[in-house]
Scaffold this active site. Structure first.
Site, PDB file in Angstrom:
ATOM      1  N   HIS A 157      -4.861   2.429  -6.885  1.00 25.17           N
ATOM      2  CA  HIS A 157      -3.592   2.462  -7.620  1.00 25.17           C
ATOM      3  C   HIS A 157      -2.419   2.024  -6.752  1.00 25.17           C
ATOM      4  CE1 HIS A 157      -4.945   4.584 -11.337  1.00 25.17           C
ATOM      5  NE2 HIS A 157      -5.969   4.841 -10.546  1.00 25.17           N
ATOM      6  N   ASP A 365       5.376  -0.701  -4.074  1.00 32.72           N
ATOM      7  CA  ASP A 365       4.762   0.111  -5.129  1.00 32.72           C
ATOM      8  C   ASP A 365       3.569  -0.645  -5.697  1.00 32.72           C
ATOM      9  OD1 ASP A 365       4.538   2.279  -6.877  1.00 32.72           O
ATOM     10  OD2 ASP A 365       6.685   2.292  -7.302  1.00 32.72           O
TER      11      ASP A 365
END
Ligand code: ADQ
Length: 462
Positions: A157, A365
């Site tokens: 992720h 991110d």
């Protein structure tokens, strides 16, 4: 249809509550319900000094939840230690924040072996096994050692860094070897997949075989890009309904006649909070017309307080917000409203819809779902503008945002001003260029795409 077995550090059980379970939890539960299967992970509980025992099982429809406690030493070494003080900062390009200790590394591998031992007796021959995220990289190697032959997939992720950053990890070779024991490795963006491939190739550990296939340590596997999405249609509905709720009107009233800029992030150094507050400070100083008018609502629940860097950052962000408020605030205007708590998803959706600007400026991110939620929540007839860091994976898809470099705080300040003064037609054009993509590439598609790719992999022969 094969059963699905999901392993993740935390498990969203039915008692988590639909309103709080994120899109990921809902999508995984849907995939598990369709095929039947198991979701295994840490229970969220510590056994203190005692060795953890067998998992506790909960059945809900076709899903079995298998929750296992961990000892405090396990949690310190595996979770707070190696996962969150080494892998997390390293994968976010922050070698300066890594705090490597052999004891923690050993604890990380020990806990992974423990999870694998708990899981192995529950497996059936044709189960598809899907491991989630950086906490559980060694799971495939552990399961293979126990003779498990099932197809094994892994999704990361968070970002994957370039070789010069990754090789700063003392046990980089063991981590790479662990990843290559899976049959399918999924990354959020092409850049992450390329960085991973460069790590294999740089040291001659592995080589590309073409068509996403690689060979390393005598094992062949596939690398794919699966950008995660949200439940777009459901989120849009939630936002539309939220603004009519009585409870929401009170919040709305408190922002009436103000220009609202919203930031929503876990309290984490990767999210660029101090840079963002500095940018807002500069924006206010350079745009007197917005003094007394624009408010930054920063909603930031605390996270990982047990890790030292996080508690230090809590203070830093709060102090900085206080300084900006002291410098610009007036008797009837607080420039930054800083809220340290989780907010119900429906309220969050309403706040996004009400805000003229969504300010999403992480320094790094994997994807950033807040950016996608902000776009999904907008009113089609009068949408707000997303200001988005180029270092969020979502910037690869959300090209209707104003893309910024979060390290350039003046540029971010200018982007806020540009977003607030953007004419309706331009706002609509930008929004319309993003929403269809989000509707099509939602969280269910992400889940389906990954599982289809995993199913297509031949049964592993290692
Ligand atoms: P996170 O780092 O947690 O996820 P993000 O993708 O933005 O980051 O997801 C955060 C989620 O938490 C969003 O759904 C958001 O709505 C919710 N949230 C944040 N603050 C909240 C608050 N105050 N109240 C309620 N909800 C709040 C990791 C990676 C990301 C990747 C995701 C999914 O770091 O890069 O996008 O996993 O793969």
């Amino acid at each position: 249809m094969s059963r699905l077995v999901v392993i993740s550090n935390r498990v969203a059980t039915p008692t988590t509550g639909a309103a709080q379970a994120g899109g990921l939890a809902v999508a995984i539960q849907a995939a598990l319900s369709e095929r039947g299967g198991i979701w295994m992970g840490w229970s969220g509980k510590s056994t203190g000094d005692h060795e953890p025992g067998k998992p506790v099982f909960h059945e809900a429809g076709r899903i079995t939840y298998a929750l296992t406690d961990l000892s405090q030493t396990d949690l310190d070494e595996y979770y707070a230690g190696f996962a969150n003080s080494v892998l997390w900062p390293l994968c976010h390009y922050r070698m300066d924040l890594t705090d490597y200790a052999r004891k923690d590394m050993a604890g990380y591998f020990r806990v992974n072996r423990f999870f694998a031992r708990q899981l192995q007796p529950l497996l059936q021959d044709d189960d598809l096994i899907w491991v989630q995220d950086y906490h559980l990289i060694p799971m495939a190697a552990e399961l293979r050692q126990m003779g498990v032959k099932n197809r094994l997939g892994f999704f990361l992720h968070i970002p994957w860094p370039p070789p010069d950053v990754f090789f700063a990890l003392p046990v980089y070779d063991t981590i790479l070897r662990g990843l290559t024991a899976f049959d399918l490795l999924g990354f959020q963006t092409r850049f992450d997949a390329e960085n991973f491939a460069s790590c294999l190739e740089r040291e001659g550990i592995g080589r590309a075989l073409g068509d996403g296939r690689f060979e390393a340590y005598g094992h062949s596997f596939r690398v794919g890009v699966f950008p995660i999405g949200i439940d777009t249609a459901q989120f849009a509905k939630l936002a539309e309904e939220a603004i009519h709720k009585v409870s929401f009107r009170r919040i709305e009233k408190s922002f009436r006649e103000r220009d609202l800029i919203v930031g929503v992030d876990r309290l984490d150094y990767s999210k660029g909070l101090t840079h963002r507050i500095e940018a807002f400070d500069k924006f206010i100083a350079a745009n007197p017309a917005y003094q007394g008018r624009a408010t930054l609502l920063q909603i930031t629940p605390k996270s990982r307080s047990e890790v030292q860097q996080y508690s230090a950052m809590q203070r830093q962000v709060a102090e900085l917000a206080g300084q900006v408020n002291g410098r610009h605030g007036t008797l009837d205007w607080v420039p930054i409203r800083y809220v340290n708590r989780s907010v119900n998803q429906a309220v969050l959706a309403g706040i996004y819809r009400m805000a003229q600007v969504g300010l999403v400026t992480p320094l790094r991110d994997g994807m950033n779902l807040v950016a996608k939620e902000y776009v999904a929540a907008q009113a089609p007839e009068n949408p707000g503008v997303l200001v988005l860091s180029r270092f969020a994976g979502s910037a690869r898809q959300l090209d209707g945002a104003i893309i910024v470099n979060p390290y350039d705080v003046e540029a971010v300040a200018n982007a806020i001003a540009k977003a607030l003064s953007m004419p309706l037609e331009a706002r609509r054009e930008r929004w319309e260029s993003m929403m269809p993509h989000l509707l099509e590439n939602d969280i269910s598609k992400w889940c389906r795409d990954f599982l289809d790719a995993l199913r297509q992999e031949g049964v592993a022969v290692s």
